[in-house]
Motif scaffolding. Structure first.
Motif, PDB file in Angstrom:
ATOM      1  N   LEU A  36       0.855  -1.178   0.000  1.00 24.93           N
ATOM      2  CA  LEU A  36       0.000   0.000   0.000  1.00 24.93           C
ATOM      3  C   LEU A  36       0.894   1.232   0.000  1.00 24.93           C
ATOM      4  O   LEU A  36       1.660   1.455   0.943  1.00 24.93           O
ATOM      5  N   HIS A  37       0.807   2.000  -1.071  1.00 24.21           N
ATOM      6  CA  HIS A  37       1.589   3.226  -1.211  1.00 24.21           C
ATOM      7  C   HIS A  37       0.632   4.403  -0.990  1.00 24.21           C
ATOM      8  O   HIS A  37      -0.133   4.769  -1.889  1.00 24.21           O
ATOM      9  N   LEU A  38       0.633   4.968   0.205  1.00 20.70           N
ATOM     10  CA  LEU A  38      -0.324   6.011   0.562  1.00 20.70           C
ATOM     11  C   LEU A  38       0.332   7.381   0.469  1.00 20.70           C
ATOM     12  O   LEU A  38       1.442   7.584   0.969  1.00 20.70           O
ATOM     13  N   HIS A  39      -0.380   8.316  -0.178  1.00 20.85           N
ATOM     14  CA  HIS A  39       0.129   9.690  -0.298  1.00 20.85           C
ATOM     15  C   HIS A  39      -0.783  10.707   0.369  1.00 20.85           C
ATOM     16  O   HIS A  39      -0.434  11.879   0.474  1.00 20.85           O
ATOM     17  N   ALA A  53       1.159  10.204   4.295  1.00 17.85           N
ATOM     18  CA  ALA A  53       1.946   9.345   3.414  1.00 17.85           C
ATOM     19  C   ALA A  53       2.561   8.221   4.231  1.00 17.85           C
ATOM     20  O   ALA A  53       3.089   8.453   5.319  1.00 17.85           O
ATOM     21  N   GLU A  55       4.123   3.807   3.729  1.00 18.13           N
ATOM     22  CA  GLU A  55       4.327   2.589   2.952  1.00 18.13           C
ATOM     23  C   GLU A  55       4.007   1.398   3.851  1.00 18.13           C
ATOM     24  O   GLU A  55       4.588   1.255   4.932  1.00 18.13           O
ATOM     25  N   ASP A 192      -6.378   1.851  -7.459  1.00 12.56           N
ATOM     26  CA  ASP A 192      -6.337   3.182  -6.850  1.00 12.56           C
ATOM     27  C   ASP A 192      -7.217   3.160  -5.611  1.00 12.56           C
ATOM     28  O   ASP A 192      -8.400   2.814  -5.689  1.00 12.56           O
ATOM     29  N   GLY A 206      -4.185   6.822  -2.367  1.00  8.41           N
ATOM     30  CA  GLY A 206      -3.051   5.922  -2.460  1.00  8.41           C
ATOM     31  C   GLY A 206      -3.233   4.876  -3.536  1.00  8.41           C
ATOM     32  O   GLY A 206      -4.202   4.898  -4.312  1.00  8.41           O
TER      33      GLY A 206
END
Length: 270
Positions: A36-39, A53, A55, A192, A206
């Motif tokens: 999970l790549h959260l921004h 953000a 990871e 997404d 993310g």
């Protein structure tokens, strides 16, 4: 009212689990490594998972709800489990080490369970995209593209939100497990991650990336329970969530038939 409904639903799910000798829904699926790549979302929602953000690493399972044979439409499920970082970041560090040093499938699931309070889970299923459609399950014939939604709300910062994952067209695939395994062997399965108020627009916060090789958990089933393992800052909201808790507990008290005597095996590759 809530207690009575909870008891009835628990009885129904418990009976279904005994009849099916295991999971009453989503009996067969595939496991993947998950990142999970959260921004963070454009708006502030009052929950770190949505606002910050980070990871995260874990596992995910894609499955057909009723287990109907393809090409019959079926509600498709996406379950994700990860180790959520503690305030000092230690869980995130442990999770990265676990992702590098453990096997997939049931072994990875056991590692996640080994840290009480650090495990978080999210269960999604195919729903419609419109405001009314977000609250309705939608049978599908393709894993992607499509929207997987939480269906029921979460409490965040004093408001209620719905969560979702939009499967990208880049890995379009019919809803067959064999086809899914072949696609995952060639490329990541990318979603997404989105959030919305019950009537507002979706906001992207993310990306979820699933990577193969795919594994089946038929020998050592991996069970998910997002009510027991909530996302920090996101509490399941509403009386339906409380009713659902009893159904989860009743279903999970029934052991999977294929799991009996097989606890020493690992998940099989497809």
């Amino acid at each position: 009212m809530t207690s009575a409904a909870r008891a009835v639903l628990a009885a129904v799910f418990g009976t279904a689990a005994r009849i099916r000798r295991g999971r009453p829904l989503h009996p067969v699926g595939l496991l993947f490594d998950a990142a999970l790549h959260l921004h963070g979302a454009p708006s502030l929602w009052g929950a770190a998972f949505l606002d910050e953000a980070m990871e995260l690493r874990g596992i995910a399972r894609l499955s057909r709800s009723a287990g109907l044979p393809y090409p019959s439409p079926d509600v498709l499920g996406l379950a994700v489990r990860w180790r959520h970082p503690s305030p000092d970041g230690t869980a995130a560090a442990e999770d990265r080490a676990g992702a590098e040093g453990t096997g997939r499938g049931a072994t990875a699931a056991s590692d996640a369970e080994a840290a009480p309070g650090a495990t978080a889970e999210l269960l999604l299923a195919t729903t419609g995209r419109t405001v009314p459609g977000r609250r309705l399950l939608r049978p599908a014939v393709r894993w992607a593209p499509g929207l997987y939604g939480s269906l029921l709300p979460y409490g965040a910062g004093g408001d209620r939100v719905l969560l979702g994952a939009v499967a990208r067209r880049s890995w379009a695939s019919p809803a067959r497990l064999g086809a899914l395994a072949r696609v995952a062997a060639a490329r990541p399965l990318v979603f997404d991650l989105v959030v919305a108020s019950p009537t507002g627009p979706w906001e992207r916060f993310g990306v979820l990336e699933l990577t193969g090789p795919a594994h089946t958990d038929a020998d050592e089933p991996v069970r998910f329970d997002p009510l027991r393992h909530p996302i920090p800052g996101l509490e399941p909201a509403g009386w339906i969530q409380r009713v659902r808790e009893g159904a989860y507990a009743a279903a999970q008290r029934v052991p999977d038939a294929e799991a009996a005597g097989l606890s020493g095996r690992r998940a099989r590759s497809v």
